[in-house]
Design a protein around this motif. Structure first.
Motif, PDB file in Angstrom:
ATOM      1  N   GLY B 103      19.310  30.909  18.595  1.00 32.01           N
ATOM      2  CA  GLY B 103      20.269  30.130  19.375  1.00 32.01           C
ATOM      3  C   GLY B 103      19.583  29.186  20.360  1.00 32.01           C
ATOM      4  O   GLY B 103      18.391  28.890  20.251  1.00 32.01           O
ATOM      5  N   ASP B 104      20.350  28.726  21.341  1.00 37.47           N
ATOM      6  CA  ASP B 104      19.862  27.782  22.361  1.00 37.47           C
ATOM      7  C   ASP B 104      19.069  28.566  23.405  1.00 37.47           C
ATOM      8  O   ASP B 104      19.633  29.110  24.362  1.00 37.47           O
ATOM      9  N   LEU B 105      17.769  28.654  23.222  1.00 37.15           N
ATOM     10  CA  LEU B 105      16.951  29.557  24.042  1.00 37.15           C
ATOM     11  C   LEU B 105      16.988  29.184  25.523  1.00 37.15           C
ATOM     12  O   LEU B 105      17.021  30.066  26.388  1.00 37.15           O
ATOM     13  N   ALA B 106      16.985  27.889  25.821  1.00 34.13           N
ATOM     14  CA  ALA B 106      17.029  27.474  27.237  1.00 34.13           C
ATOM     15  C   ALA B 106      18.365  27.878  27.859  1.00 34.13           C
ATOM     16  O   ALA B 106      18.413  28.499  28.939  1.00 34.13           O
ATOM     17  N   GLY B 107      19.464  27.556  27.192  1.00 35.77           N
ATOM     18  CA  GLY B 107      20.794  27.876  27.716  1.00 35.77           C
ATOM     19  C   GLY B 107      21.030  29.377  27.788  1.00 35.77           C
ATOM     20  O   GLY B 107      21.516  29.891  28.812  1.00 35.77           O
ATOM     21  N   LEU B 108      20.669  30.090  26.717  1.00 37.96           N
ATOM     22  CA  LEU B 108      20.897  31.534  26.696  1.00 37.96           C
ATOM     23  C   LEU B 108      20.056  32.244  27.748  1.00 37.96           C
ATOM     24  O   LEU B 108      20.516  33.194  28.393  1.00 37.96           O
ATOM     25  N   SER B 109      18.805  31.788  27.940  1.00 37.16           N
ATOM     26  CA  SER B 109      17.956  32.477  28.920  1.00 37.16           C
ATOM     27  C   SER B 109      18.537  32.303  30.322  1.00 37.16           C
ATOM     28  O   SER B 109      18.512  33.243  31.128  1.00 37.16           O
ATOM     29  N   ALA B 110      19.089  31.136  30.625  1.00 40.60           N
ATOM     30  CA  ALA B 110      19.718  30.922  31.933  1.00 40.60           C
ATOM     31  C   ALA B 110      20.945  31.826  32.087  1.00 40.60           C
ATOM     32  O   ALA B 110      21.129  32.472  33.134  1.00 40.60           O
TER      33      ALA B 110
END
Lengths: 294, 294
Positions: B103-110
């Protein structure tokens, strides 16, 4: 001839690549261990170091011929390819073939052919090598160059167009008290297809048309032949492995049955692979998570 | 963390890739055998199959934590990543880290960071993976995403940009009665450089500037450090191999001394490698064939 031993990713990979190349249609391998282990015909020529380690090229050729006799394939491009062909003729050597490994292969093979023919060596074949791939081989054949054989190494033993295999394993079913429960990973963009499966190959008039991936327990499409069958039960093989030549024949037959468009070297079509209606329904049902866990 | 075991070209290649990745700067490997054989720190997380094989995600997390305790890294992207993070908080689990693999690693990590922080899990780190390479890692770091670690597999263990190594061996000298005679292959486009060699690395103010390839018996360029030295005599090693961490430090120091331009991820400069005047002269002399054979 498969020549890829020196470019494989490890010695074991070289052996299995030699086997795969033979199954796919190569005539022989230069990997002596692969010949010994799998019964693949072995063929090869001297190294450039053989030529360079002798005081002169003719001595290198003569000594090699003294060992290998009429089967000798002499490597003639270490210094001057056409001059080496003239040397062979004037020395009265009669090698099975000569090999050219560099330079303008179409032009050099024509020049070498002329020298050999003028020297009554019409029976001596010309083998070429040197970073060949399917496209360069096709171009050389199309050019009408008098080449009798090709040694292909790097392009057949490594995967230049697909250096990593992106396939992964995912759990598709788990046995619970209620029986086998189909499962799928649901992450966006990385969904998997649930359940135990069968793959059916569908042909019409001898030409393969498409594959259909179905659930393991549904009937296949009309005229479909199942590609998966059980070869092992509780860790024990249930039949012995077929002979190398039987696998090679099956490979050749399967490739010959593919549509021409799929087999083209350039602008190839994509072979159609479909999900069966049952498997598509199962996939949507598990995707809805209406039977996942408690 | 090096994660490439499942994409290596053979099990042995996986071990050596794990070692090379550690030498090049990775912190750990997920390859337990590499850890055992070479003493590399081992780190890893559960598989998706662990999650899918349990009746529900929370049971999977709880059972894993029961075995691995506070060191547990929980894989949270099998179904719904943010929901899985909430599940961990509400169940009172305190894993060392969570891993997001799709998935969207930047968005999900936030989003996951926010859930963890709100649940008093500020100490729980976030590890991401999923077909990462140096460019995706650089982009994620530049984006400021709250990611503490990266698991890299395929891109570190296979050579996607250079799937075959075009290096070859060629004879450069042969011992004859008169002494060592330098040799070269002279084929057009495939010439080799004759003679036994030394490579000198030249630095100025601690920054490596260029390498100079020279004949083995000439003096190196001013300030040059010789890179080749004899480690074996008549088949017997003359010194023992350095420890893994010593090699790792040398690698790190050598890379740090390279010019920034050469180390850039994009539009990198080519590191200059020159032939010494003596080697250039020898190459021209052997090329003229004025000392080749009789």
């Amino acid at each position: 001839v498969e020549f890829g031993g020196l470019r494989a990713h490890c010695p074991e990979a070289a052996l299995h690549a030699a086997r795969a190349a033979y199954l796919a249609g190569c005539q022989a391998t230069s990997n002596v261990e692969a010949g010994s282990r799998f019964g693949i015909p072995v063929s090869g020529t001297m190294a450039h170091s053989w030529v360079m380690a002798h005081m002169d090229e003719l001595t290198a050729f003569a000594r090699y011929t003294a060992v290998h006799g009429a089967r000798s394939i002499l490597l003639i491009d270490t210094y001057d390819t056409v001059a080496a062909a003239r040397l062979i003729v004037s020395a009265g050597l009669r090698p099975a073939a000569v090999r050219v490994d560099s330079g303008d292969l179409a032009g050099l093979s024509a020049a070498v052919r002329a020298v050999l023919d003028a020297g009554s060596l019409q029976e001596t074949k010309i083998l070429v090598s040197g970073d060949l791939d399917e496209h360069r081989v096709a171009a050389l054949v199309a050019s009408g160059a008098p080449i009798d054989g090709f040694g292909v190494g790097t392009a057949v033993t490594t995967s230049a167009d697909a250096p990593s295999l992106s396939g992964v394993y995912k759990l598709v079913a788990v046995e619970r008290e209620s029986g086998m429960v189909p499962l799928a990973k649901l992450s966006p963009g990385k969904r998997t297809v649930p359940g135990e499966k069968q793959v059916w190959r569908v042909a019409r008039s001898g030409e393969t048309q498409r594959d259909v991936v179905a659930t393991a327990d549904e009937l296949g499409p009309p005229g479909g032949v199942p590609l998966l069958r059980r070869l092992m039960r509780r860790g024990v093989p249930t039949e012995s492995a077929p002979a190398l030549d039987a696998i090679r024949d099956r490979c050749r037959t399967a490739v010959a049955a593919l549509p021409d468009g799929v087999r083209r070297l350039t602008d190839a079509e994509r072979f159609p692979v479909e999900l069966s209606p049952d498997l598509d329904r199962l996939s949507r049902r598990v995707g809805g998570r209406d039977d996942q866990g408690p």
